[in-house]
Write an enzyme that holds these catalytic residues in place. Structure first.
Site, mmCIF file in Angstrom:
data_model
loop_
_atom_site.group_PDB
_atom_site.id
_atom_site.type_symbol
_atom_site.label_atom_id
_atom_site.label_comp_id
_atom_site.label_asym_id
_atom_site.label_seq_id
_atom_site.Cartn_x
_atom_site.Cartn_y
_atom_site.Cartn_z
ATOM 1 N N ASP A 474 0.833 -1.212 0.000
ATOM 2 C CA ASP A 474 0.000 0.000 0.000
ATOM 3 C C ASP A 474 0.867 1.261 0.000
ATOM 4 O O ASP A 474 2.081 1.211 0.258
ATOM 5 C CB ASP A 474 -0.880 -0.040 1.262
ATOM 6 C CG ASP A 474 -2.185 0.711 1.112
ATOM 7 O OD1 ASP A 474 -2.322 1.487 0.150
ATOM 8 O OD2 ASP A 474 -3.056 0.534 1.983
ATOM 9 N N ASP A 544 -10.545 2.145 -3.353
ATOM 10 C CA ASP A 544 -11.064 1.925 -2.002
ATOM 11 C C ASP A 544 -12.583 1.957 -2.007
ATOM 12 O O ASP A 544 -13.223 1.640 -1.010
ATOM 13 C CB ASP A 544 -10.540 3.006 -1.046
ATOM 14 C CG ASP A 544 -9.221 2.594 -0.416
ATOM 15 O OD1 ASP A 544 -8.811 1.434 -0.605
ATOM 16 O OD2 ASP A 544 -8.594 3.443 0.247
HETATM 17 C C1 DGJ Z 1 -5.793 1.921 1.939
HETATM 18 C C2 DGJ Z 1 -6.143 0.686 1.161
HETATM 19 O O1 DGJ Z 1 -6.592 0.991 -0.098
HETATM 20 C C3 DGJ Z 1 -7.155 -0.113 1.966
HETATM 21 O O2 DGJ Z 1 -7.589 -1.224 1.235
HETATM 22 C C4 DGJ Z 1 -6.520 -0.534 3.251
HETATM 23 O O3 DGJ Z 1 -5.460 -1.411 3.005
HETATM 24 C C5 DGJ Z 1 -6.034 0.691 4.019
HETATM 25 N N1 DGJ Z 1 -5.225 1.540 3.216
HETATM 26 C C6 DGJ Z 1 -5.272 0.288 5.240
HETATM 27 O O4 DGJ Z 1 -4.709 1.349 5.878
#
Ligand code: DGJ
Length: 724
Positions: A474, A544
């Site tokens: 990430d 997301d």
């Molecule tokens: C952003 C990601 O896109 C989410 O899926 C998740 O992993 C969060 N960060 C965790 O902090």
């Protein structure tokens, strides 16, 4: 594939031609790019002419204005008034320069880029033309590389700038490709967006002047994807000219389209020059990232299929026909930061018997991470939450026939962390003021070797001592306070590019030392969805936003450039955590189904019917897997143009196809419609299971299949079409 005759270079793919002339004054000038034409004398075809106020040159004994030449690699100050491809400041400190032909060679395959991702080098059906241009000051040379991917109708381009002088030079601009069209009768398509709203499709006519999309955020970004299409006015998904341009790069990029007073259009793609400069010592070379160009006469679907094919055939980890994208359940939306051993064991237990391959533990497992304000940089297991480390967790996964995956955010550091206590100067900052936080975190200075080494060692230790089969990588903020303590005053302009090279270096080291681990990219969803990341990580968390209806647009837009298998799409709980919307479980599955599939919810809280739906969705996915990974993707109806959306995949041998049709809000007294399918064999007979009919491909593609909109919001229909 590549021919040189009568001072003309012909780059031929199966369906396209790219032609350049070597003019008598030594300029490499663009001639034609588009539908394939034969290798024949086209010396009559040129746009050399007179431009008032413009400095002149002499070509074949005739005078012509310099700006009427279509330089494949241009400089500034000698009569070209468009943005230059390269700008190198030499001994005299001036921008003024000119580049002229020095030599060329045609080779099979292509030379490899060593520190950046690029299309694969050692492959059949690829040839490369290298043209060396020398600057008028005799200070540097530019090698222009054109690699021709015949079957995929792709030409890739990049430059190497080499200092051939005895003193230091500074590169101020180095685009990866410049190309010209003699008119601006195009529509431009871009993919602007934001967090949770990535890659929305925008189309508009090209005006005079300069149109730019870019990123100066340190990542390719949610805001603009490194992609642009140029299309004829009447081009649609199925017919018409469509040119596509993209970049194999994850950092600051710029793409511009510049139309001049004679309607000559110049397109540039490469590193964003606003946040870049590079010192080039005597004898040193600088490589630009690789750009990709394609053309299709078969509309936007044809253009996308070319891009999908080059990615699936030639881009690093994506180019592996044996690759299995695991069906994953990720715990983020199921528990956010409140995970611990007991809860996670329970989570694993609830997934048993569903058909899921891998259980992924997201954020919150390390350091003192209880919320989003601490511990990034401390990549050791939180023993309060997991007193037995991951032993019991991994054992439980295996007992239930699943594997274990883990989340990392390697490029970040929190002030509240051991790493920060030990190395407060490792974050990106400027020594005279406090660095700006975003999501309570700072970015690590990945232009520094010791920083990368430390993160590598920490991650390697975890991966070595635990059976981990999947990593979600990430990146949750953009860079501010850019600059590095390791660079001297004159080299600060190198920072952003060195940062992304550092990211590539860490990923390369980890993927090489752990070749069996499947890496998934992520950046707050799809904030770094580009061919650079896909080289190492064959799928990326698309957004997301997991709401099925919003996902229609996000996935539709993303599919313009990237293959379905590169998009992670999960079925999540309702009401949806990002939009508050409740959609049928079936719709959530159908929208995610054609991507790299999985779940983002807690199975424990589902009804027996929903659990049964999970089993059915997974077995459907297994059935469709090969089609998704290898088939041709067609967009049939755009969610940007109406109340519905449809897409179809067809196998390469045209024997099998799958169609998804989604509706947004329902309306009273709805009109039925006929959905015309694509890509089938006209004369073959196909069985459409859901309609209980057997008809020819010609009928399915011309008369279409009847669609009766259901009286229900957010419904989907799917069709399996198999040759009989
Ligand atoms: C952003 C990601 O896109 C989410 O899926 C998740 O992993 C969060 N960060 C965790 O902090």
């Amino acid at each position: 594939m590549i021919y040189f005759e009568n001072n003309t270079f012909y780059l031929q793919t199966e369906k396209t031609s790219y032609i350049m002339k070597l003019l008598s004054n030594g300029v490499l000038s663009h001639c034609y790019y588009g539908k394939k034409i034969p290798v024949e004398d086209i010396s009559f075809y040129n746009f050399l002419g007179f431009r008032s106020f413009g400095p002149k040159t002499v070509i074949d004994g005739k005078e012509a204005s310099v700006e009427s030449l279509l330089h494949e690699c241009s400089t500034f100050g000698r009569g070209v008034y468009r943005t230059p491809t390269v700008e190198v400041i030499g001994k005299e400190g001036t921008q003024v320069n000119d580049l002229f032909y020095s030599s060329h060679r045609i080779i099979s395959g292509k030379p490899k880029l060593t520190d950046m991702p690029s299309l694969d080098a050692e492959v059949d059906g690829v040839q490369t033309l290298e043209v060396v241009l020398r600057d008028i000051r005799n200070e540097y040379e530019v090698t222009v590389f054109y690699s021709v991917f015949e079957q995929e109708n792709i030409i890739s381009r990049r430059h190497t700038v080499k200092n051939i002088s005895e003193y230091d030079l500074r590169i101020e601009k180095a685009f990866s490709a410049t190309l010209h069209f003699e008119h601006r009768d195009f529509d431009v398509i871009t993919l602007p967006g934001s967090w949770a709203r990535e890659r929305q499709l925008e189309r508009f006519a090209l005006p005079h002047g300069k149109f730019v999309i870019d990123s100066c955020r340190g990542a390719s970004s949610h805001q603009y994807n490194p992609f642009v299409a140029l299309t004829s006015k009447n081009t649609d998904e199925h017919n018409g000219d469509a040119y596509g341009f993209s970049l194999i790069y994850s950092g600051n990029f710029q793409i511009s389209a510049e139309a001049d007073h004679f309607d000559v259009l110049q397109l540039q793609i490469g590193i964003n020059p606003d946040t870049f400069s590079w010192n080039l010592k005597s004898g040193e070379s600088f490589d630009t990232p690789e750009a990709i160009m394609t053309y299709s006469a078969d509309g936007l679907n044809g253009m996308s299929q070319n891009l999908h094919n080059v990615c699936r055939n030639h881009l690093g980890k994506c180019a592996n026909k044996q690759l299995k994208h695991p069906i994953v359940i990720n715990c983020w939306e199921a528990m956010y930061f409140s995970l611990d051993e007991e809860k996670f064991l329970d989570f694993i237990e609830s997934c048993s018997g569903m058909g899921i391959d891998t259980v992924v533990m997201d954020d919150g497992w390390f350091g003192q991470r209880y919320e989003d304000n601490s511990s990034l940089g401390d990549w050791f297991i939180n023993r309060e939450k997991f007193p037995n480390g991951f032993d019991r967790i991994i054992e439980a996964c295996h007992k239930n026939g699943m594997k274990f995956g883990l989340w990392f955010e390697p490029e970040m550091i929190c002030r509240k962390s051991r790493l920060y206590e030990m190395h407060p100067d490792w974050c990106i900052h400027n020594s005279s003021f406090e660095p700006l936080e975003s999501r309570n975190q700072l970015t690590l200075d990945f232009s520094r070797r010791e920083v990368i080494d430390n993160i590598y060692e920490q991650m390697h230790k975890i991966l070595e001592s635990n059976d981990i089969s999947y990593i979600k990588w990430d990146m949750n903020r953009h860079i501010a306070d850019a600059g590095s303590l390791s660079l001297d005053k004159a080299s600060q302009g190198e920072f952003y590019h060195r940062y992304i090279l550092g990211v590539y270096q860490l990923i390369s080291r980890l993927t090489q030392s752990h070749p069996d681990i499947f890496f998934e990219g992520c950046s707050g969803g799809g904030g770094r969805f580009d061919f650079g990341i896909l080289y190492y990580m064959p799928q990326i968390w698309t957004s997301d936003n997991s709401d099925a209806i919003d996902r229609l647009k996000i996935q539709y837009g993303t599919s313009l450039v990237y293959p379905c298998s590169s998009m992670t799409a999960h079925v999540s709980a309702c009401p949806n955590h990002q939009t508050g919307r409740t959609t049928p479980f079936m719709t959530r599955g159908d929208v995610a189904q054609v991507c790299s599939f999985g779940y983002e919810l807690n199975v424990k809280f589902l009804s027996d019917d929903e659990k049964q739906e999970i089993r059915a969705q997974i077995s459907k996915h297994r059935e469709l897997e090969a089609l998704i990974n290898q088939g041709d993707f067609y967009r049939l109806r755009s969610p940007f143009e109406g109340n519905n959306c449809s897409w179809q995949i067809v196998s390469a041998d045209k024997s099998k196809s799958y169609v998804m049709f989604a509706f947004a809000v329902s309306h009273a007294n709805p009109k039925p419609l006929h959905l015309k399918l694509c890509g089938l064999s006209e004369n073959a007979l196909y069985r459409v299971e859901q309609l209980d009919i057997t008809v020819s491909g010609a009928t399915l593609m011309n008369a279409g299949i009847p669609i009766y909109p259901p009286l229900q919001d957010y419904a989907t229909l799917t069709f399996d079409i198999n040759i009989v």
